[in-house]
Design an enzyme around this catalytic site. Structure first.
Site: not given
Ligand SMILES: Cc1ncc(COP(=O)(O)O)c(C=O)c1O
Lengths: 408, 268
Positions: B49, B60, B175
């Site tokens: 990734e 994040d 995911y």
């Protein structure tokens, strides 16, 4: 004054659609973890906005705690000096905590309470929304954390201290450009990490659906009052409404109840900073391009690669690279005009209103005043400009003094 | 068969799970990324990734935010990242590469332009954190028609209806974000991940990867007990941050951590 609305078949007041779209703008662009909490919020907001008990409580708070209705003031001396249109001011600066921001925080805090949330978070730029959030949190006894960019913490010291007095924790954000957009990123990160007990009070008409619609609905009290007050005072509607646009909440709050009054021109005033041609500004509607940031599609200040670029404005509250999606739509549809005013013009307007009317405006609001000062002389004496005086200038004493080489 | 499908099918036959490292392209500098990608494959990575740096990485944590900031100091743009994959493909045609990032750089380039360029360079999938299926009506067809798998996130807050909707839209793999939080967070609960994965599997046959908050070999091995793939990001990126003046050392430490994870995952 000219305006042409291309989409006459859509009533502007019917937007957004059920997914939060204003034409191609708005929507929900967030990581999956927030989809469910946003839906929960949307359901609660839709339910309470038609719940008479909720609305009665909100009205009572607006009246007894915020001090509404805010008056409208005819700035006769300024109007006479300019020799053209009559300038009226909607006095949001007289609200509790000194700006329009509290209209929204009172509403969202009531919603948070109804939803059983015990912790409030917010982002802030100028600190006005942070103060308004800390204020309602103190009143309801809720834990409160406010995120603020490091740059803004330095230039809005007094508001940082006010928030701390009110019992809020102010967290300084050192990432990215260290201003409002980064504070918003950090608040979103906090929310995603604490969704179960936390209510995120966004301070403007940005963010993912339902925020742009919800904040607008809480701020629309400005325009509803103004419409009635102008009719009572002058017997007619104004020729144009003017308001500064950071994220766009005070502007949409004033504009929304007038959207279907097609004879009333709308002027949103962005921050041209050092001048649009210098690139140092915060005027996405005047000089930006559409993109996706902070959960919605709207006009942005971005580079060719889609990176958000740093903005500049003398007023922290306008220093934001995006803008509420409804404004993007009002711009494209032609219903509203968006213009920009430089730091220097805003400062001149700040001094001029202070000296002619004895009203010290916030630097944000000074942008709208500056536009009125430009327009009034080109109009006749019978015409009317209504300016949203979104906040008072006490918080800006430092900035203005520093600009003039003084330290206070 | 796509490279991603081929990797999962081979691993399934061997009874193993995929190890997926995440690094940000251009961190700490553009020259490091290509050798780092090859090194990670050597250390046992099955899929890579590659983070596309963005100015406002809202999902994040601090470690990957700072990686983005380091890369942006070198003005790494989406087309640079695509170029890196093109060069990676010159010597590695087998290891799938998934670009992970935020929507705005793709909007700026245009979905179709991006998908064509990415496919041509050898990109296999794209995971755009901030586009839910509800907003992806033009995005998904643009990717799929160019042979790029649109990979979507599932979260602890996704209810069954959402899981069904998302798995019906996604391809390649899905995911699962193992915790309510940002990348690199520390509040991982294995039991809740196990329970949610069972629910996801009852909705789809797509491979399910798990990521966010996996920091060491023990956790990676535990996750491999019920997931098809284990994604590790902040723990690797933090090695780059810990060795600001010595990229070789950072790469060596990343390799060492991946090898440890690989060994632990394969031992079970
Ligand atoms: C007094 C005042 N006016 C305007 C703004 C800009 O926000 P908005 O565009 O959402 O009204 C702010 C923001 O901090 C403010 O404090």
């Amino acid at each position: 004054m000219r305006y042409d609305v291309q989409n006459n078949e859509i009533r502007l007041t019917d937007l957004p659609d059920e997914h939060g779209h204003f034409g191609p703008y708005g929507g929900i662009f967030v990581a999956e973890t927030l989809m469910e909490p946003l839906d929960e919020l949307r359901v609660a907001y839709e339910r309470y906005l038609s719940d008479p008990e909720f609305l009665a409580e909100l009205d009572a708070d607006l009246q007894h705690y915020v001090g509404r209705p805010s008056p409208i003031y005819h700035a006769e001396r300024l109007s006479r000096e300019l020799g053209g249109a009559q300038i009226y001011l909607k006095r949001e600066d007289l609200n509790h905590t000194g700006a329009h921001k509290i209209n929204n925080t009172v509403g969202q805090a009531l919603l948070a309470k109804r939803m059983g949330k015990t912790r409030i978070i917010a982002e802030t730029g100028a600190g006005q929304h942070g103060v308004a959030t800390a204020t309602v949190a103190a009143r309801l006894g809720l834990e409160c954390v406010v995120y603020m960019g490091e740059v803004d913490v330095a230039r809005q010291e007094a508001n940082v201290y006010r928030m701390r007095l009110l019992g809020a924790e102010v967290r300084s954000v050192a990432s990215g450009s260290k201003t409002l957009k980064d504070a918003l990123n950090e608040a979103m990160r906090d929310w995603v990490s604490n969704v179960d007990d936390t209510f995120y009070i966004i301070g403007t008409v940005a963010g993912p659906h339902p925020y742009p619609a919800m904040v607008r609905d809480f701020q629309a009290v400005i325009g509803r009052e103004a419409r009635e007050q102008m009719l009572a005072m002058t017997g007619r509607l104004p020729d144009a409404l003017l308001a500064c646009v950071g994220g766009g909440s005070n502007a949409i709050g004033l504009f929304f109840p007038f959207l279907e009054d097609r004879g009333v021109a709308l002027y949103g005033v962005e921050a041209a900073g050092d001048g649009l041609e210098t690139g140092h500004h915060a005027a996405p509607l005047c000089a930006g391009t559409p993109g996706v940031l902070h959960g919605n599609r709207t006009y942005l200040m971005e580079d060719r690669d889609g990176q958000i670029i740093e903005t500049h404005s003398i007023s922290a509250g306008l220093d934001y690279p995006g803008v509420g999606p409804e404004h993007a739509w009002l711009k494209d549809s032609g219903r509203a005009n968006y213009v920009a005013v430089t730091d220097g013009e805003a400062l001149q307007a700040f001094h001029r209103l202070t000296r002619t009317e004895g009203i010290i405006p916030a630097l944000e609001s000074s942008h709208a005043i500056a536009q009125a000062i430009k327009m009034a002389p080109t109009m006749d004496r019978e015409q009317i400009l209504l300016v949203n005086l979104s906040g008072r200038g006490d918080k800006d004493m430092h900035t203005v003094a520093a600009r003039e080489g003084m330290k206070i | 068969m796509s490279r991603i499908a081929a990797v999962f099918s081979a691993l399934r036959d061997q009874g193993r799970q995929a190890l997926i490292p995440f690094v940000t392209a251009g961190d700490p500098d553009p020259a490091t990324t290509l050798p780092l990608m090859h090194a990670m494959v050597e250390a046992g990575a099955d899929i890579i990734e590659l983070g596309v740096p963005f100015s406002d990485p809202m999902a994040d944590g601090p470690v990957i935010q700072r990686a983005s900031e380091r890369a942006l100091r070198h003005h790494i743009a989406l087309h640079d990242v695509i170029d890196m994959v093109r060069r990676f493909r010159e010597t590695d045609q087998a290891t799938p590469v998934v670009l992970m990032g935020y929507l705005n750089p793709l909007e700026a380039m245009g979905y179709e332009t991006f998908a064509e360029a990415a496919a041509e360079a050898g990109v296999d999938g794209v995971l755009t954190v901030d586009i839910p299926p509800e907003e992806a009506a033009t995005f998904v067809p643009a990717m799929k028609s160019n042979g790029i798998d649109p990979i979507f996130l599932l979260a602890p807050t996704s209810n069954r209806a959402r899981i069904e909707r998302i798995t019906a839209t996604a391809s390649g793999f899905v995911y699962y974000v193992s915790l309510k939080g940002v990348t690199g967070a520390g509040n991982l609960s294995l039991d809740s991940v196990r329970a949610k994965l069972a629910e996801i599997r009852s909705c789809t046959d797509l491979p399910v990867g798990v990521g966010f908050g996996i920091k060491d070999a023990t956790t990676a091995a535990a996750m491999a007990g019920f997931a098809d793939a284990v994604v590790v990001g902040s723990a690797l990126v933090s090695r780059i941050e810990a060795n600001p003046d010595d990229v070789q050392k950072a790469v060596a430490e990343i390799k060492a951590l991946l090898s440890e994870m690989r060994t632990a995952m394969d031992a079970d």
